[in-house]
Motif scaffolding. Structure first.
Motif, PDB file in Angstrom:
ATOM      1  N   GLY A 125      22.376  42.077  56.918  1.00 25.58           N
ATOM      2  CA  GLY A 125      22.985  43.310  57.311  1.00 25.58           C
ATOM      3  C   GLY A 125      23.814  43.760  56.274  1.00 25.58           C
ATOM      4  N   VAL A 126      24.400  42.653  55.534  1.00 24.53           N
ATOM      5  CA  VAL A 126      25.595  42.953  54.739  1.00 24.53           C
ATOM      6  C   VAL A 126      24.987  43.811  53.438  1.00 24.53           C
ATOM      7  N   GLU A 127      25.809  44.763  52.912  1.00 18.35           N
ATOM      8  CA  GLU A 127      25.386  45.460  51.852  1.00 18.35           C
ATOM      9  C   GLU A 127      26.250  45.154  50.603  1.00 18.35           C
ATOM     10  N   CYS A 128      27.440  45.159  51.007  1.00 26.10           N
ATOM     11  CA  CYS A 128      28.463  44.430  49.938  1.00 26.10           C
ATOM     12  C   CYS A 128      29.458  43.444  50.544  1.00 26.10           C
ATOM     13  N   ALA A 129      29.656  42.393  49.532  1.00 22.38           N
ATOM     14  CA  ALA A 129      30.465  41.495  49.906  1.00 22.38           C
ATOM     15  C   ALA A 129      31.719  41.273  49.094  1.00 22.38           C
ATOM     16  N   ILE A 130      32.776  40.970  49.503  1.00 19.13           N
ATOM     17  CA  ILE A 130      34.124  41.038  48.765  1.00 19.13           C
ATOM     18  C   ILE A 130      34.572  39.608  49.159  1.00 19.13           C
ATOM     19  N   PHE A 131      34.903  38.870  47.978  1.00 18.03           N
ATOM     20  CA  PHE A 131      35.683  37.681  48.111  1.00 18.03           C
ATOM     21  C   PHE A 131      36.807  37.488  47.327  1.00 18.03           C
ATOM     22  N   MET A 132      38.034  37.133  47.656  1.00 19.34           N
ATOM     23  CA  MET A 132      39.273  37.206  46.857  1.00 19.34           C
ATOM     24  C   MET A 132      39.972  36.020  47.376  1.00 19.34           C
ATOM     25  N   TYR A 133      40.706  35.551  46.102  1.00 19.83           N
ATOM     26  CA  TYR A 133      41.713  34.321  46.248  1.00 19.83           C
ATOM     27  C   TYR A 133      43.035  34.773  45.615  1.00 19.83           C
ATOM     28  N   GLU A 134      43.956  34.044  46.083  1.00 20.07           N
ATOM     29  CA  GLU A 134      45.399  34.411  46.003  1.00 20.07           C
ATOM     30  C   GLU A 134      45.786  33.563  44.608  1.00 20.07           C
ATOM     31  N   THR A 135      46.093  34.240  43.433  1.00 20.57           N
ATOM     32  CA  THR A 135      46.541  33.688  42.403  1.00 20.57           C
ATOM     33  C   THR A 135      47.878  33.665  42.089  1.00 20.57           C
ATOM     34  N   GLY A 136      48.960  34.326  42.889  1.00 21.16           N
ATOM     35  CA  GLY A 136      50.420  34.416  42.691  1.00 21.16           C
ATOM     36  C   GLY A 136      50.955  35.373  43.715  1.00 21.16           C
ATOM     37  N   ASN A 137      52.065  35.565  43.769  1.00 22.61           N
ATOM     38  CA  ASN A 137      52.866  36.228  45.043  1.00 22.61           C
ATOM     39  C   ASN A 137      52.069  37.737  44.897  1.00 22.61           C
ATOM     40  N   LEU A 138      51.286  38.170  45.947  1.00 27.20           N
ATOM     41  CA  LEU A 138      50.844  39.578  46.020  1.00 27.20           C
ATOM     42  C   LEU A 138      49.868  39.617  44.855  1.00 27.20           C
ATOM     43  N   GLU A 139      49.118  38.746  44.194  1.00 25.81           N
ATOM     44  CA  GLU A 139      48.269  38.848  43.293  1.00 25.81           C
ATOM     45  C   GLU A 139      46.812  38.280  43.755  1.00 25.81           C
TER      46      GLU A 139
END
Length: 319
Positions: free
Chosen positions: A251-265
């Motif tokens: 059912g997923v059309e778009c996947a987003i993965f994010m990881y923190e590289t710094g303060n609020l980054e």
């Protein structure tokens, strides 16, 4: 785009530098190493160097992987600089060397780099991978098992083992020609694509467990914060493959993965199936990539980033 005469362009060069984008993926490593092996073989009088930013150890099966230079230092001027799989702003520490080189060659297949950034450009966004373009520029009589293996690894990784829409009949024909050189291609796929360390699987489990679906289940997002990365003593390479696992959820059309590289980054990776051109989403925030696979870096809280990205995705879905 008109095919370039690679060896003619490098003829007479005393030194040649090859480099690709920051956080090099399989296509970047494969194309750079294939180019390195090819030029070392065909231009034995030239000093050839590869500068890359900490490539993953899974690619150590490529011949001369240990010759990759992470110093980004060279004596004197660069006669020829070959930038692969990116435009110059993604070269990181190598960008200055590229800008000051006597001759700059850019070979890429990203739609975000359609014009190229070199004096000589070989850009084709419709092609599966930069590795496929590199293969197209090589003279068959100089190819060998080691060069073929490096190119195959690049193609395999940028096509998702020939699953993505960028895989063409020509891509498959090239793959068939490459495996005729005799390397163990099933082992390469197992080792470089599927095999994960215990830490990588732990992080994958966390990412899946804490993922959030939204837009009526058509989008999914997950995030790994710096505290979690530090807890597992993990590197960015340990996060490879997570976004692809999110994408294949039903059912997923778009996947987003994010990881923190710094303060609020955050470093953000995007994948899609059919409806969303994630290269446009990434480009809106200063990133780039392919129609179905792209990425960017963003500032703000997790919720700020998701709200901004989801707004761009929603606009495309409405269209």
């Amino acid at each position: 785009m008109k095919k370039i005469e690679l060896l003619n362009e490098c003829e007479g060069a005393k030194n040649i530098v090859i480099s690709g984008h920051k956080r090099p993926d399989g296509d970047c490593v494969g194309s750079c190493m294939a180019m390195y092996l090819y030029l070392k073989k065909t231009l034995p009088d030239a000093e050839v160097k590869v500068f890359l930013d900490e490539p993953a150890e899974i690619f150590a099966c490529i011949k001369d992987f240990d010759k990759i230079d992470r110093s980004y230092k060279i004596e004197g001027e660069v006669d020829v600089f070959i930038a692969l799989d990116c435009e110059k702003s993604r070269l990181g520490e190598a960008e200055e060397l590229f800008s000051n080189a006597k001759k700059r060659i850019n070979i890429d297949h990203h739609v975000s780099n359609e014009r190229g950034c070199g004096d000589i450009n070989y850009i084709s966004p419709g092609i599966s991978s930069t590795s496929e373009l590199v293969y197209d520029l090589m003279e068959e009589k100089y190819l060998d098992e080691d060069i073929a293996k490096a190119i195959y690894i690049g193609i395999v990784h940028d096509t998702g083992i020939f699953q993505y829409s960028n895989t063409s009949p020509q891509t498959l024909r090239i793959a068939a020609e490459l495996i005729e050189y005799g390397f163990d291609f099933p082992a390469i796929i197992e080792k470089t694509f599927y095999e994960k360390t215990y830490t990588q699987n732990q992080l994958l489990g966390r990412a899946l467990l804490e993922s959030i679906m939204f837009m009526d289940g058509r989008c999914i997002v997950s995030v790994i914060n710096k505290k979690t990365l530090d807890f597992y003593d993990a590197e960015p390479n340990d996060l490879d493959g997570i976004v692809n696992q999110l994408r294949i959820i039903k059912g997923v059309e778009c996947a987003i993965f994010m990881y923190e590289t710094g303060n609020l980054e955050y470093k953000v990776s995007l994948r899609s199936r059919k409806s969303v051109d994630v290269s446009k989403v990434a480009a809106f925030f200063g990133g780039g990539g392919h129609i179905r696979a792209a990425g960017c870096s963003m500032n703000g809280t997790f919720y700020d980033v998701i709200n901004n990205i989801s707004r761009q995705i929603a606009m495309q879905m409405k269209e």
